[in-house]
Scaffold this motif. Structure first.
Motif, PDB file in Angstrom:
ATOM      1  N   SER A  64       0.827  -1.204   0.000  1.00 13.81           N
ATOM      2  CA  SER A  64       0.000   0.000   0.000  1.00 13.81           C
ATOM      3  C   SER A  64       0.861   1.254   0.000  1.00 13.81           C
ATOM      4  CB  SER A  64      -0.901  -0.009   1.240  1.00 13.81           C
ATOM      5  OG  SER A  64      -1.386   1.270   1.540  1.00 13.81           O
ATOM      6  N   ILE A  65       0.398   2.275  -0.737  1.00 15.88           N
ATOM      7  CA  ILE A  65       1.116   3.557  -0.768  1.00 15.88           C
ATOM      8  C   ILE A  65       1.198   4.173   0.631  1.00 15.88           C
ATOM      9  CG2 ILE A  65      -0.941   4.938  -1.276  1.00 15.88           C
ATOM     10  CD1 ILE A  65       2.643   5.503  -2.664  1.00 15.88           C
ATOM     11  N   PHE A  66       0.208   3.880   1.479  1.00 12.20           N
ATOM     12  CA  PHE A  66       0.224   4.418   2.845  1.00 12.20           C
ATOM     13  C   PHE A  66       1.376   3.796   3.638  1.00 12.20           C
ATOM     14  CE2 PHE A  66      -4.179   4.177   1.316  1.00 12.20           C
ATOM     15  CZ  PHE A  66      -4.472   5.532   1.259  1.00 12.20           C
ATOM     16  N   THR A  67       1.572   2.499   3.444  1.00  6.66           N
ATOM     17  CA  THR A  67       2.679   1.812   4.107  1.00  6.66           C
ATOM     18  C   THR A  67       4.018   2.326   3.588  1.00  6.66           C
ATOM     19  OG1 THR A  67       1.345  -0.172   4.431  1.00  6.66           O
ATOM     20  CG2 THR A  67       3.731  -0.442   4.551  1.00  6.66           C
ATOM     21  N   VAL A  68       4.112   2.487   2.266  1.00  3.58           N
ATOM     22  CA  VAL A  68       5.359   2.958   1.656  1.00  3.58           C
ATOM     23  C   VAL A  68       5.743   4.324   2.199  1.00  3.58           C
ATOM     24  CG1 VAL A  68       6.422   3.728  -0.508  1.00  3.58           C
ATOM     25  CG2 VAL A  68       5.063   1.627  -0.460  1.00  3.58           C
ATOM     26  N   MET A  69       4.787   5.259   2.211  1.00  4.52           N
ATOM     27  CA  MET A  69       5.101   6.624   2.623  1.00  4.52           C
ATOM     28  C   MET A  69       5.363   6.711   4.128  1.00  4.52           C
ATOM     29  SD  MET A  69       5.433   8.424   0.027  1.00  4.52           S
ATOM     30  CE  MET A  69       5.200   8.102  -1.719  1.00  4.52           C
ATOM     31  N   SER A  70       4.619   5.964   4.927  1.00  6.99           N
ATOM     32  CA  SER A  70       4.857   5.984   6.372  1.00  6.99           C
ATOM     33  C   SER A  70       6.213   5.363   6.713  1.00  6.99           C
ATOM     34  CB  SER A  70       3.731   5.256   7.112  1.00  6.99           C
ATOM     35  OG  SER A  70       2.545   6.027   7.094  1.00  6.99           O
ATOM     36  N   LYS A  71       6.578   4.320   5.975  1.00  5.16           N
ATOM     37  CA  LYS A  71       7.883   3.680   6.189  1.00  5.16           C
ATOM     38  C   LYS A  71       9.012   4.653   5.824  1.00  5.16           C
ATOM     39  CE  LYS A  71      10.435  -0.582   5.061  1.00  5.16           C
ATOM     40  NZ  LYS A  71      11.628  -0.041   4.411  1.00  5.16           N
ATOM     41  N   MET A  72       8.867   5.333   4.701  1.00  8.74           N
ATOM     42  CA  MET A  72       9.875   6.315   4.308  1.00  8.74           C
ATOM     43  C   MET A  72       9.944   7.470   5.314  1.00  8.74           C
ATOM     44  SD  MET A  72       9.775   6.802   0.160  1.00  8.74           S
ATOM     45  CE  MET A  72      11.109   8.016   0.274  1.00  8.74           C
ATOM     46  N   ALA A  73       8.777   7.898   5.799  1.00  5.11           N
ATOM     47  CA  ALA A  73       8.758   8.984   6.784  1.00  5.11           C
ATOM     48  C   ALA A  73       9.543   8.598   8.029  1.00  5.11           C
ATOM     49  CB  ALA A  73       7.318   9.333   7.147  1.00  5.11           C
ATOM     50  N   ALA A  74       9.385   7.345   8.461  1.00  2.00           N
ATOM     51  CA  ALA A  74      10.122   6.870   9.637  1.00  2.00           C
ATOM     52  C   ALA A  74      11.625   6.793   9.344  1.00  2.00           C
ATOM     53  CB  ALA A  74       9.589   5.509  10.075  1.00  2.00           C
ATOM     54  N   GLU A  75      11.975   6.310   8.160  1.00  2.00           N
ATOM     55  CA  GLU A  75      13.389   6.156   7.798  1.00  2.00           C
ATOM     56  C   GLU A  75      14.107   7.496   7.733  1.00  2.00           C
ATOM     57  OE1 GLU A  75      13.220   4.078   4.114  1.00  2.00           O
ATOM     58  OE2 GLU A  75      12.964   2.089   5.044  1.00  2.00           O
ATOM     59  N   TYR A  76      13.425   8.527   7.248  1.00  2.00           N
ATOM     60  CA  TYR A  76      14.048   9.835   7.065  1.00  2.00           C
ATOM     61  C   TYR A  76      13.653  10.834   8.163  1.00  2.00           C
ATOM     62  CZ  TYR A  76      15.664   8.349   2.471  1.00  2.00           C
ATOM     63  OH  TYR A  76      16.302   7.694   1.441  1.00  2.00           O
ATOM     64  N   ASN A  77      12.974  10.316   9.198  1.00  3.32           N
ATOM     65  CA  ASN A  77      12.547  11.167  10.309  1.00  3.32           C
ATOM     66  C   ASN A  77      11.749  12.379   9.815  1.00  3.32           C
ATOM     67  OD1 ASN A  77      12.366  11.728  13.077  1.00  3.32           O
ATOM     68  ND2 ASN A  77      14.133  13.116  13.010  1.00  3.32           N
ATOM     69  N   ALA A  78      10.859  12.118   8.863  1.00  3.88           N
ATOM     70  CA  ALA A  78      10.026  13.174   8.285  1.00  3.88           C
ATOM     71  C   ALA A  78       8.721  13.312   9.071  1.00  3.88           C
ATOM     72  CB  ALA A  78       9.726  12.855   6.825  1.00  3.88           C
ATOM     73  N   ILE A  79       8.123  14.461   8.958  1.00  7.34           N
ATOM     74  CA  ILE A  79       6.810  14.695   9.573  1.00  7.34           C
ATOM     75  C   ILE A  79       5.762  13.976   8.723  1.00  7.34           C
ATOM     76  CG2 ILE A  79       5.102  16.430  10.222  1.00  7.34           C
ATOM     77  CD1 ILE A  79       7.477  18.420  10.470  1.00  7.34           C
ATOM     78  N   ASN A  80       5.004  13.091   9.339  1.00  4.40           N
ATOM     79  CA  ASN A  80       4.107  12.216   8.581  1.00  4.40           C
ATOM     80  C   ASN A  80       2.703  12.815   8.472  1.00  4.40           C
ATOM     81  OD1 ASN A  80       2.821  10.152   7.288  1.00  4.40           O
ATOM     82  ND2 ASN A  80       3.382   8.555   8.746  1.00  4.40           N
ATOM     83  N   LEU A  81       2.447  13.469   7.340  1.00 15.19           N
ATOM     84  CA  LEU A  81       1.090  13.944   7.025  1.00 15.19           C
ATOM     85  C   LEU A  81       0.472  13.068   5.941  1.00 15.19           C
ATOM     86  CD1 LEU A  81       1.487  17.858   6.927  1.00 15.19           C
ATOM     87  CD2 LEU A  81       1.140  16.346   8.895  1.00 15.19           C
ATOM     88  N   SER A  82       0.991  11.843   5.811  1.00 10.51           N
ATOM     89  CA  SER A  82       0.493  10.955   4.755  1.00 10.51           C
ATOM     90  C   SER A  82      -0.656  10.095   5.250  1.00 10.51           C
ATOM     91  CB  SER A  82       1.632  10.093   4.208  1.00 10.51           C
ATOM     92  OG  SER A  82       2.208   9.281   5.215  1.00 10.51           O
ATOM     93  N   GLN A  83      -0.383   9.165   6.125  1.00 12.99           N
ATOM     94  CA  GLN A  83      -1.418   8.245   6.596  1.00 12.99           C
ATOM     95  C   GLN A  83      -2.425   8.971   7.476  1.00 12.99           C
ATOM     96  OE1 GLN A  83       0.345   4.680   8.033  1.00 12.99           O
ATOM     97  NE2 GLN A  83      -1.526   3.491   7.926  1.00 12.99           N
TER      98      GLN A  83
END
Length: 375
Positions: free
Chosen positions: A10-29
């Motif tokens: 799922s794109i939600f899983t992909v983006m949340s995983k990337m957000a965690a890897e890069y310590n990004a602010i997660n406004l995706s999921q």
């Protein structure tokens, strides 16, 4: 051989995983990050020491089912019978999946309006049925002429999502009039109305399928306590359907999960005595307005948001990248995660649009907006 060969992560899983890897602010999921109402956490803390840890009846905890009937009555002036017309589900997605599996047969067709939630298509495919993806207009209103042309003798179901994820669009009275005309010509079509954001609308009031007499005998309504009460991890929702449809849905439900988390059901049953769902719209409208204000000096073009807790934005003034590439760069280069809108289309239509979730505390919104305004 895979039964879902085209389904990937799922794109939600992909983006949340990337957000965690890069310590990004997660406004995706789409999950809130602010505290749950203390009244609810106090209730569940107390119930944890009581005898509410065993199976509930298959269809749901009886006190909760009665509370749901009261909620539907007070919200939509519709009287439903708890024992025969309500099913408590392990999240709205399970309610959608179970309803489709119960009612759609091999060779049937199901109309899905794009952009659409990614969980609609898979259960249709698992039924050996055919999803018919019909694009909404560019302003995300339904194109009823196109929808009518897509209907045939094979059409078993139409799925509507109101308020709409990912766009925040809500259906109006004319949309329901057009739907009624369509159903008069096709008396065997069932409507599945995904209304998980039903209490999160702003300037215009949400019009529920519950309020339309022509739908009551041929529609499954899907709702979510997880979305309404900021408890998405509880995975608890419910469906409402006429008895002849609910009998079939329950047949699948009893072999899929049988019954839903008991302590969650008991806690929400009590919580419904003290919470006012009508305040949710005001709460999220303030968040929407604040997020929009924070981004007013950015190069993003914000689209209208009539409901849900999602804000669609165009980045056409920022980049020529496709939306998936742009979202990945937004994480890696700027530290904010969003969702590309093309992933909600069967043809991956790229309009340079992305979706932000504003169901976040002010600090998160402010931190994200600062990064976005610097792009």
């Amino acid at each position: 051989m895979s039964k879902l060969p085209n389904v990937t992560t799922s794109i939600f899983t992909v983006m949340s995983k990337m957000a965690a890897e890069y310590n990004a602010i997660n406004l995706s999921q789409g999950f809130p990050n602010f505290p749950v109402d203390e009244r609810l956490t106090d209730i569940i803390a107390r119930l944890a020491k009581e005898n509410v840890h065993q199976y509930t009846p298959m269809a749901g905890f009886p006190p909760l089912m009665r509370q749901i009937a009261k909620l539907v009555q007070s919200s939509y002036n519709r009287t439903i019978v708890p024992e025969t017309e309500i099913l408590v589900t392990a999240g709205a997605t399970q309610g959608i999946f179970t309803s489709i599996l119960a009612l759609v047969k091999t060779g049937d067709e199901v109309i899905i309006l794009d952009p659409s939630y990614d969980s609609y298509e898979s259960p249709v495919l698992l039924c050996n049925a055919k999803p018919i993806r019909v694009a909404l207009n560019d302003d995300y209103t339904p194109n009823w002429e196109t929808i009518k042309k897509a209907c045939s003798s094979k059409t078993k179901m139409i799925i509507i999502n109101n308020p709409h994820n990912p766009t925040g669009k809500i259906l109006n009275e004319d949309d329901f009039l057009q739907l009624e005309k369509l159903l008069l010509k096709h008396p065997d079509i069932i409507v599945l109305s995904d209304e998980v954001y039903e209490y999160i609308t702003f300037e215009e009031k949400h019009i529920s399928a519950h309020t339309k007499d022509f739908l009551l005998n041929r529609c499954i309504m899907v709702s979510s306590f997880g979305k309404s009460f900021h408890i998405t991890g509880w995975k608890i929702g419910y469906t409402v359907a006429p008895e002849h449809l609910m009998k079939e849905i329950k047949k699948v439900h009893q072999f899929l999960v049988f019954s839903v988390n008991s302590i969650s059901q008991a806690a929400i049953s009590e919580y419904l005595n003290v919470v006012d769902v009508n305040l949710l719209g005001k709460f999220y409208q303030e968040k929407r307005d604040y997020f929009q204000k924070l981004l007013q000096n950015s190069r993003f073009e914000l689209k209208p948001c009539e409901g849900t807790y999602f804000q669609v934005a165009s980045y056409v003034n920022i980049s020529k990248d496709d939306d998936i590439t742009f979202c990945k760069k937004l994480i890696t280069d700027h530290g904010v995660a969003a969702i590309p809108i093309s992933t909600f289309y069967s043809d991956h239509k790229d309009q340079k649009l992305i979706r932000f979730c504003f169901a976040k505390d002010d600090f998160t919104l402010e931190s994200a907006a600062k990064k976005l305004c610097d792009i």
